[in-house]
Design an enzyme around this catalytic site. Sequence first.
Site, PDB file in Angstrom:
ATOM      1  N   VAL A   1       0.708  -1.161  -0.237  1.00 11.45           N
ATOM      2  CA  VAL A   1       0.090   0.501  -0.473  1.00 11.45           C
ATOM      3  C   VAL A   1       1.102   1.456  -0.194  1.00 11.45           C
ATOM      4  O   VAL A   1       0.455   2.323  -0.654  1.00 11.45           O
ATOM      5  CB  VAL A   1      -0.919  -0.164   1.762  1.00 11.45           C
ATOM      6  CG1 VAL A   1      -1.827   1.391   1.173  1.00 11.45           C
ATOM      7  CG2 VAL A   1      -1.576  -1.152   1.243  1.00 11.45           C
TER       8      VAL A   1
ATOM      9  N   LYS B   1      -7.052  -1.918  10.572  1.00 10.59           N
ATOM     10  CA  LYS B   1      -7.929  -1.790  11.116  1.00 10.59           C
ATOM     11  C   LYS B   1      -7.807  -2.804  12.311  1.00 10.59           C
ATOM     12  O   LYS B   1      -8.584  -1.925  13.355  1.00 10.59           O
ATOM     13  CB  LYS B   1      -8.991  -2.833  10.541  1.00 10.59           C
ATOM     14  CG  LYS B   1      -7.967  -3.742   9.408  1.00 10.59           C
ATOM     15  CD  LYS B   1      -8.036  -3.961   7.902  1.00 10.59           C
ATOM     16  CE  LYS B   1      -6.735  -4.393   7.409  1.00 10.59           C
ATOM     17  NZ  LYS B   1      -6.514  -4.750   6.333  1.00 10.59           N
TER      18      LYS B   1
ATOM     19  N   GLU C   1     -10.066   5.389   6.021  1.00  5.17           N
ATOM     20  CA  GLU C   1     -10.984   4.951   4.877  1.00  5.17           C
ATOM     21  C   GLU C   1     -10.866   4.628   4.947  1.00  5.17           C
ATOM     22  O   GLU C   1     -11.296   2.885   4.334  1.00  5.17           O
ATOM     23  CB  GLU C   1     -10.920   6.200   3.852  1.00  5.17           C
ATOM     24  CG  GLU C   1     -12.399   6.015   3.238  1.00  5.17           C
ATOM     25  CD  GLU C   1     -13.713   5.960   3.251  1.00  5.17           C
ATOM     26  OE1 GLU C   1     -14.159   7.311   4.399  1.00  5.17           O
ATOM     27  OE2 GLU C   1     -14.417   4.687   3.602  1.00  5.17           O
TER      28      GLU C   1
ATOM     29  N   GLY D   1      -1.211  -9.618  -3.506  1.00  3.90           N
ATOM     30  CA  GLY D   1      -1.274  -8.253  -2.892  1.00  3.90           C
ATOM     31  C   GLY D   1      -2.646  -8.344  -2.205  1.00  3.90           C
ATOM     32  O   GLY D   1      -3.251  -7.081  -1.475  1.00  3.90           O
TER      33      GLY D   1
ATOM     34  N   GLU E   1      -3.525 -10.245   4.557  1.00  2.00           N
ATOM     35  CA  GLU E   1      -2.668  -9.725   5.176  1.00  2.00           C
ATOM     36  C   GLU E   1      -0.975 -10.510   4.900  1.00  2.00           C
ATOM     37  O   GLU E   1      -1.431 -11.237   4.620  1.00  2.00           O
ATOM     38  CB  GLU E   1      -2.923  -9.920   6.911  1.00  2.00           C
ATOM     39  CG  GLU E   1      -4.417  -9.032   6.911  1.00  2.00           C
ATOM     40  CD  GLU E   1      -4.243  -7.631   6.560  1.00  2.00           C
ATOM     41  OE1 GLU E   1      -3.867  -7.087   7.495  1.00  2.00           O
ATOM     42  OE2 GLU E   1      -4.925  -7.254   5.655  1.00  2.00           O
TER      43      GLU E   1
ATOM     44  N   ASP F   1      -9.837 -10.190  10.343  1.00  2.00           N
ATOM     45  CA  ASP F   1      -9.530  -9.271   9.236  1.00  2.00           C
ATOM     46  C   ASP F   1     -10.989  -8.431   9.972  1.00  2.00           C
ATOM     47  O   ASP F   1     -11.871  -7.375   9.414  1.00  2.00           O
ATOM     48  CB  ASP F   1      -8.837  -9.158   8.255  1.00  2.00           C
ATOM     49  CG  ASP F   1      -9.041  -7.385   7.601  1.00  2.00           C
ATOM     50  OD1 ASP F   1      -8.393  -7.164   7.845  1.00  2.00           O
ATOM     51  OD2 ASP F   1      -9.569  -7.565   6.568  1.00  2.00           O
TER      52      ASP F   1
ATOM     53  N   LYS G   1     -13.014  -4.910  11.005  1.00  2.00           N
ATOM     54  CA  LYS G   1     -13.856  -3.961   9.994  1.00  2.00           C
ATOM     55  C   LYS G   1     -14.751  -3.110  10.179  1.00  2.00           C
ATOM     56  O   LYS G   1     -15.024  -1.921  10.327  1.00  2.00           O
ATOM     57  CB  LYS G   1     -13.452  -4.382   8.732  1.00  2.00           C
ATOM     58  CG  LYS G   1     -12.079  -4.133   8.382  1.00  2.00           C
ATOM     59  CD  LYS G   1     -12.306  -4.874   6.411  1.00  2.00           C
ATOM     60  CE  LYS G   1     -11.387  -4.894   6.325  1.00  2.00           C
ATOM     61  NZ  LYS G   1     -10.315  -5.668   5.007  1.00  2.00           N
TER      62      LYS G   1
ATOM     63  N   GLY H   1      -5.514  -4.799  -2.517  1.00  2.00           N
ATOM     64  CA  GLY H   1      -4.811  -4.427  -3.523  1.00  2.00           C
ATOM     65  C   GLY H   1      -4.186  -3.361  -3.351  1.00  2.00           C
ATOM     66  O   GLY H   1      -5.023  -2.609  -2.348  1.00  2.00           O
TER      67      GLY H   1
HETATM   68  N1  HSE Z   1      -5.911  -7.948   3.276  1.00  2.00           N
HETATM   69  C1  HSE Z   1      -7.441  -7.376   3.356  1.00  2.00           C
HETATM   70  C2  HSE Z   1      -8.497  -8.241   2.499  1.00  2.00           C
HETATM   71  C3  HSE Z   1      -6.516  -6.463   3.074  1.00  2.00           C
HETATM   72  O1  HSE Z   1      -7.903  -8.823   2.187  1.00  2.00           O
HETATM   73  O2  HSE Z   1      -9.011  -7.261   2.043  1.00  2.00           O
HETATM   74  C4  HSE Z   1      -7.532  -4.991   2.646  1.00  2.00           C
HETATM   75  O3  HSE Z   1      -7.842  -4.488   4.023  1.00  2.00           O
END
Ligand code: HSE
Length: 425
Positions: free
Chosen positions: A24, A106, A130, A188, A191, A202, A206, A304
């Site tokens: 990123v 996050k 965001e 990519g 994580e 994850d 979120k 990505g």
């Molecule tokens: N690893 C996370 C996903 C990256 O796949 O959503 C974006 O937050």
Amino acid sequence: MSPNKPINESTDKLTIGLFGFGVVGKGLYDVLHSTPTLRSSIKKICIKNPEKKRSIAAEHFTTDASALLNDESINVIVELIDDADAAYRIVKTALQKGKAVVSANKKMIAEHFEELLALQQRHKTAFLYEAACCASMPIVRNLEEYYDNDLLKSIRGIINGSTNYILTRIQEDQLEFKEALSLAQQLGFAESNPKLDIGGFDAVNKLSILLAHSFGVIAKPGTFIFSGIENIASPDSVRAREKQYSIKLVANAKKLNNGKLAAFVLPQFVTAKDELYQVENEFNALITESTFADRHFFKGKGAGAFPTASAVLSDISALRYNYKYEYKKIFHQRDTALSNDFYLKVFISTDDITKISKADLEWIEEWHNEISHSWLIGVVHAEKLAAGDWWKQDGVSLILCPDPVIEDIEYRKISKRSLELAGVV
Ligand code: HSE
């Protein structure tokens, strides 16, 4: 820079100290260099490993965090590292120094939400994230701002790109799980520790952030019922194909009739009529339901380099006009609590029926024993899922049925009574 100084004086330029130059960070660097109108420049980039070969000159980098944090000319810290503990220390120090902060972490935000909120209030500085939820999809600001005067009833969606990519590849190309995960990593999306994606962590992080902006609820990630997609077995995919369902990892938050909020992340069978059915690969989506606006459907790339960088860029751009989250719902509607007082209609499959805690099921509507596999459809109280973990062990998968939430007590009683009368339970 002195604390509380607005960034957006028309002559001010945003001078960025960037932490992290991974997927990123590199994406942001490229995107910023193709957006000169933003009048922002990266002064220094702090990295962990100075030995790693980089695509830009070594003079841009340092391994000394204080060189960025103590630099008065840097008025924005952009934090894009994946070590949540280190990210927390960086963000906290930057906010204490009155710098504006943009982050995509996050896990760090969800775990320290309350403290980070207090730091923003105390130091009167902006903290925008965001990119932490659904990458390119502009959802945090939308939930924060747009639904302020409308009564949100629910949010529901796909908020992890890697798992959606894996499930799509399994369903469309019949790839093995490991193969699909490896592709998500190469692209990519995943994580650095992909357990965070496939284990559902994850998505939970979120959801925790989204709840604060949609319902004003601060809930630590550990409070949700959740699982990931690791235990979905091939007979489950076969059943999905037979029934023309697709399997999605779905995050849900829904106002219950008792005024409280149900919130959970679980895999679900979705039908072709469901908007989430068409959401494929690394795309994310969120459906909001509100009293006056009815349904909205957001969709965008959820993982990505460039999709994530685009959200970071949008936050940097928002700093130009001094945008801050006001957390209006937290401060004005702080009476909503989470509740597990609801029922879920679930499909459970297993390689060994003794792994299923039948006592936890209110009733069972279908039960099938196959040679090396058994499955059932039944109804379970969410409190029982929260209290036990038999349904998360190896060899057991739990997938929500379409329209899984049951609140109607009468329906429950009638169904259970008719099944008792029929001798089924
Ligand atoms: N690893 C996370 C996903 C990256 O796949 O959503 C974006 O937050």
